[in-house]
Write an enzyme that holds these catalytic residues in place. Structure first.
Site, PDB file in Angstrom:
ATOM      1  N   HIS A 155      -2.764  -1.078  -3.303  1.00  0.00           N
ATOM      2  CA  HIS A 155      -3.985  -0.298  -3.123  1.00  0.00           C
ATOM      3  C   HIS A 155      -3.982   0.899  -4.069  1.00  0.00           C
ATOM      4  CE1 HIS A 155      -4.457  -1.867   1.276  1.00  0.00           C
ATOM      5  NE2 HIS A 155      -4.891  -2.729   0.388  1.00  0.00           N
TER       6      HIS A 155
ATOM      7  N   SER B  35       0.856  -1.181   0.000  1.00  0.00           N
ATOM      8  CA  SER B  35       0.000   0.000   0.000  1.00  0.00           C
ATOM      9  C   SER B  35       0.895   1.235   0.000  1.00  0.00           C
ATOM     10  CB  SER B  35      -0.947  -0.034   1.208  1.00  0.00           C
ATOM     11  OG  SER B  35      -1.866   1.033   1.143  1.00  0.00           O
TER      12      SER B  35
ATOM     13  N   ASP C 202      -4.319  -4.460   6.149  1.00  0.00           N
ATOM     14  CA  ASP C 202      -4.679  -5.338   5.043  1.00  0.00           C
ATOM     15  C   ASP C 202      -3.512  -6.284   4.762  1.00  0.00           C
ATOM     16  OD1 ASP C 202      -6.141  -6.478   3.026  1.00  0.00           O
ATOM     17  OD2 ASP C 202      -5.754  -4.907   1.559  1.00  0.00           O
TER      18      ASP C 202
END
Length: 341
Positions: free
Chosen positions: A44, A17, A136
């Protein structure tokens, strides 16, 4: 079922990310041209945007990198990059793209990729968590580990944002914790170790349910797992959230949007901040208006009315100062009361 003797891991799934592009560049730069594994990458990205990550990684290292195509076979020595607004999943030996509900506000989501890889390939998978905020990938990496696969985590001290590496390490005993560059340098050697025959614990019913939902994008005709009402609303759609896995603090709404506790808390904080800034603007405007009306009343000799406007303005200004202190506390250039110095 365990693989036969002499079987090697040949699928690598990577999630990143914030700060992840540079980490990915460092990693793929070191990969050998003859890597005996396919590599799937999720970063992401905003749903409405475009991604040039495939081009970046293609130029960064010796392996060809390209956006993943639905149904494409996973070939050794190739990198497949997730696309905006689609989960990147593994089914058998192929790539699957899904428009199933978001997870913690993300699509593609790292957990969705990792879960699917664990279910499809079990101990033949190596999962890698790189730089990013929040958590995540942590639950998905734990599932890969439980299925007999390898858990690899970027050293948090090497990550631009250590939230995701820290969260992953908090939930499991990683097989390797390395800087991004070292992961690329050592990955071929790591994968060259034969898979052990010990029977892994494997995924439970909840993980299988979650992955079926990620593939289908709907809860219709699926058995409802045990769930407790969370007393919260989904930030994506406003439907009621249920807690589906108390150990992992996982939440889903009836539309299928999934949230971790940390992501839900962060989203609530962002919404609160936005609401407070809106309230502060309204209070500042009201304060300015009452001061103008106070001045007009005094010019007309209406001291009683001017006094009421003054009192209202002072009350409004006091409320604005409290909210401003809450919003600016800890920011550079703020004094001990939270107001800008």
């Amino acid at each position: 079922m365990s693989p036969p003797p002499g079987t090697f891991r040949d699928l690598v799934v990577i999630g990143a990310s914030a700060g992840g592009v540079e980490a990915l560049r460092e990693l793929v730069k070191q990969l050998p041209v003859d890597l005996q594994a396919g590599v799937l990458v999720v970063l992401h990205v905003p749903a409405g945007g475009t991604s040039v990550l495939g081009s970046i990684l293609d130029a960064a290292g010796p392996l060809p990198a390209e956006p993943a195509q639905h149904g494409a076979p996973i070939e050794h020595g190739h990198l497949y990059v997730g696309s905006p607004d689609h989960h990147l999943l593994v089914e058998g030996d192929c790539v699957v793209l899904s428009d199933a509900p978001t997870e913690s506000g993300h699509r593609p989501a790292i957990n969705a990729l990792f879960r699917s890889a664990a279910l499809a390939r079990g101990p033949l998978v190596a999962g890698v968590v790189l730089s990013g905020v929040l958590d995540d990938g942590a639950a998905g990496l734990a599932m890969i580990k439980a299925s007999g696969g390898l858990a690899i985590v970027q050293d948090p001290d090497d990550a631009a944002y250590r939230g995701m590496p820290d969260s992953a390490l908090a939930g499991l005993d990683a097989d390797h914790v390395l800087p991004a560059r070292a992961i690329g340098e050592q990955l071929a050697e790591i994968l060259a170790v034969p898979v052990e025959l010990a029977q892994p614990a494997g995924p439970g019913a909840m993980q299988r349910y979650e992955q079926a939902l990620a593939r289908n994008g709907s809860e219709e005709s699926m058995p409802e797992p045990s769930a407790d009402a969370a007393g919260l609303l989904c930030p994506d759609c406003g439907r009621e959230l249920s807690m589906r896995d108390r150990d992992a603090e996982a939440f889903r709404c009836q539309a299928g949007h999934a949230w971790s506790a940390d992501a839900l808390l962060a989203t609530a904080d962002h919404r609160m901040q936005a609401a407070l800034w809106t309230a502060l603007q309204a209070l500042d405007e009201k304060t300015a208006l009452t001061r103008q009306m106070e001045g007009t009343a005094r010019d007309r000799g209406s001291d009683d009315r001017a006094g009421r406007y003054s009192a209202s303005g002072q009350e409004t200004d006091a409320a604005a100062r409290l909210i401003r202190a809450r919003l600016t506390s800890g920011l550079p250039g703020s004094d001990k009361d939270g107001d800008p110095a």
